[in-house]
Design a protein around this motif. Structure first.
Motif, short mmCIF file in Angstrom:
data_model
loop_
_atom_site.label_atom_id
_atom_site.label_comp_id
_atom_site.label_asym_id
_atom_site.label_seq_id
_atom_site.Cartn_x
_atom_site.Cartn_y
_atom_site.Cartn_z
N VAL A 248 43.65 -13.12 -0.06
CA VAL A 248 44.17 -14.09 -1.03
C VAL A 248 44.59 -13.36 -2.31
CG1 VAL A 248 43.56 -16.06 -2.50
CG2 VAL A 248 42.92 -16.07 -0.09
N ARG A 249 43.75 -12.41 -2.76
CA ARG A 249 44.09 -11.64 -3.97
C ARG A 249 45.35 -10.83 -3.76
NH1 ARG A 249 38.13 -11.01 -4.79
NH2 ARG A 249 37.73 -12.50 -6.46
N GLY A 250 45.45 -10.20 -2.58
CA GLY A 250 46.63 -9.38 -2.27
C GLY A 250 47.90 -10.22 -2.24
N GLU A 251 47.77 -11.44 -1.79
CA GLU A 251 48.94 -12.32 -1.68
C GLU A 251 49.27 -12.99 -3.01
OE1 GLU A 251 50.74 -13.55 1.29
OE2 GLU A 251 50.05 -11.67 2.13
N GLY A 252 48.30 -12.98 -3.93
CA GLY A 252 48.52 -13.60 -5.23
C GLY A 252 48.38 -15.11 -5.24
N SER A 253 47.83 -15.69 -4.17
CA SER A 253 47.59 -17.13 -4.16
C SER A 253 46.37 -17.46 -5.02
CB SER A 253 47.31 -17.62 -2.74
OG SER A 253 48.45 -17.51 -1.92
N ALA A 254 46.31 -18.68 -5.47
CA ALA A 254 45.08 -19.21 -6.07
C ALA A 254 44.29 -19.87 -4.95
CB ALA A 254 45.40 -20.23 -7.15
N ALA A 255 42.99 -20.08 -5.19
CA ALA A 255 42.17 -20.75 -4.17
C ALA A 255 41.07 -21.56 -4.82
CB ALA A 255 41.57 -19.73 -3.21
N LEU A 256 40.78 -22.68 -4.20
CA LEU A 256 39.62 -23.50 -4.55
C LEU A 256 38.75 -23.54 -3.30
CD1 LEU A 256 38.19 -25.34 -6.60
CD2 LEU A 256 39.60 -27.24 -5.76
N VAL A 257 37.55 -22.97 -3.39
CA VAL A 257 36.73 -22.71 -2.21
C VAL A 257 35.39 -23.41 -2.34
CG1 VAL A 257 35.73 -20.91 -0.75
CG2 VAL A 257 37.80 -20.41 -2.09
N ALA A 258 35.17 -24.46 -1.54
CA ALA A 258 33.90 -25.17 -1.57
C ALA A 258 32.84 -24.38 -0.83
CB ALA A 258 34.05 -26.55 -0.93
N THR A 259 31.66 -24.30 -1.44
CA THR A 259 30.53 -23.66 -0.78
C THR A 259 29.23 -24.20 -1.37
OG1 THR A 259 29.46 -21.54 -0.26
CG2 THR A 259 30.57 -21.69 -2.39
N HIS A 260 28.15 -24.14 -0.59
CA HIS A 260 26.85 -24.47 -1.16
C HIS A 260 26.05 -23.20 -1.37
CE1 HIS A 260 26.26 -24.48 3.24
NE2 HIS A 260 25.15 -23.85 2.91
N ASN A 261 26.70 -22.03 -1.19
CA ASN A 261 26.01 -20.75 -1.19
C ASN A 261 26.29 -19.99 -2.50
OD1 ASN A 261 25.54 -17.92 -0.76
ND2 ASN A 261 25.47 -18.30 1.45
N GLU A 262 25.27 -19.86 -3.33
CA GLU A 262 25.42 -19.20 -4.64
C GLU A 262 25.94 -17.77 -4.51
OE1 GLU A 262 24.45 -20.11 -7.88
OE2 GLU A 262 23.38 -22.00 -7.53
N ARG A 263 25.45 -17.09 -3.49
CA ARG A 263 25.82 -15.67 -3.36
C ARG A 263 27.30 -15.52 -3.01
NH1 ARG A 263 22.74 -14.35 0.44
NH2 ARG A 263 24.43 -13.80 1.83
N LEU A 264 27.80 -16.40 -2.15
CA LEU A 264 29.22 -16.36 -1.82
C LEU A 264 30.05 -16.78 -3.04
CD1 LEU A 264 29.35 -17.83 1.82
CD2 LEU A 264 29.19 -15.44 1.11
N ALA A 265 29.58 -17.80 -3.75
CA ALA A 265 30.31 -18.28 -4.93
C ALA A 265 30.48 -17.17 -5.96
CB ALA A 265 29.58 -19.48 -5.54
N ALA A 266 29.46 -16.32 -6.07
CA ALA A 266 29.48 -15.27 -7.10
C ALA A 266 30.56 -14.22 -6.84
CB ALA A 266 28.10 -14.60 -7.18
N LYS A 267 31.11 -14.19 -5.65
CA LYS A 267 32.18 -13.21 -5.34
C LYS A 267 33.54 -13.67 -5.87
CE LYS A 267 30.13 -11.94 -0.87
NZ LYS A 267 29.98 -10.48 -0.91
N MET A 268 33.61 -14.91 -6.34
CA MET A 268 34.91 -15.45 -6.76
C MET A 268 35.10 -15.25 -8.26
SD MET A 268 34.89 -18.56 -4.07
CE MET A 268 33.80 -18.30 -2.65
#
Ligand code: ADP
Ligand code: MG
Length: 224
Positions: free
Chosen positions: A192-212
């Motif tokens: 997604v970063r390479g393509e330059g798109s924006a993203a809205l990513v639902a998750t209940h996982n704090e650790r995954l969320a922290a990568k955004m």
């Protein structure tokens, strides 16, 4: 300053069940800028999918303003809304929703053909995306012949196929074991970063969320 890809203001949604009205979204405000990757964090039942459905223009029944690449969704007729979905949005769900009778590359080619891309260019793009996701040896495999992680990678490539300015992902790795989930999410974010798109990513996982790039939390029907 460029224009937001997504601007939500006062988004509300309630469901009536028998005598009871459940207010799920109670006035959600959110702005996502081009290329920004935002984690939508909240426990199960907090309204993440409801919010993504609103932004995905899949269902009516919402109050408030939803602007996608500058267009106010509520003021569009059905055709214009369908066009905006097709041109501006890419979707990744918890379960891959790939077409079972088509192989991996065809699943990524088809949305491009729907948009009018020429077949050769569509195949080249699909191959390039799937190769970036490590699937160059799986191009002619049908979904049933792929592992869960591979299926989600194909779903990611499909979502990005038409280079949408905004990707909506609802627990995109929620169906995978922890190690695979982490790996596939990392690949998804890189792509997604390479393509330059924006993203809205639902998750209940704090650790995954922290990568955004940014984390917003759904609490009592609002974002904090
Ligand atoms: P999440 O994705 O964060 O787990 P959801 O958006 O799926 O949360 O659900 C939020 C709340 O809205 C839950 O209480 C759920 O039961 C309720 N809900 C969602 N969709 C419907 C529906 N179609 N009818 C009634 N209630 C619903
Ligand atoms: Mg959900």
């Amino acid at each position: 300053m460029s224009e937001p890809v997504l601007a939500l203001s006062g988004v509300r949604r309630s469901f009536i069940q028998g005598e009871v009205t459940i207010q799920v979204l109670r006035g959600v405000d959110l702005t996502v800028m081009p290329g920004e990757i935002v984690a939508l964090l909240g426990p199960s039942g907090s309204g993440k999918s409801t919010l993504l459905q609103a932004v995905g223009l899949l269902e009516g029944g919402f109050d408030g303003s939803i602007r996608i690449i500058g267009e106010e969704a509520a003021s569009l007729d059905d055709d214009a809304r369908t066009r905006l979905r097709r041109d501006a949005l890419g979707f990744v769900y918890q379960f891959h929703h790939l077409l079972p009778e088509f192989d991996a590359i065809e699943n990524v080619v088809l949305p491009q053909l729907v948009k009018g891309t020429d077949g050769v260019a569509a195949r080249d793009r699909a191959r390039a995306l799937l190769t970036k996701l490590g699937l160059e040896a799986r191009l002619d495999h049908r979904p049933a012949k792929l592992s869960g992680g591979e299926q989600q990678r194909v779903a990611v490539a499909r979502a990005l196929a038409n280079q949408p300015p905004l990707i909506l992902a609802d627990e995109p790795t929620g169906n995978l074991d922890e190690a695979t989930s982490e790996r596939v999410l990392g690949e998804f974010l890189n792509l997604v970063r390479g393509e330059g798109s924006a993203a809205l990513v639902a998750t209940h996982n704090e650790r995954l969320a922290a990568k955004m790039d940014r984390v917003v939390r759904l609490r009592d029907g609002r974002l904090v």
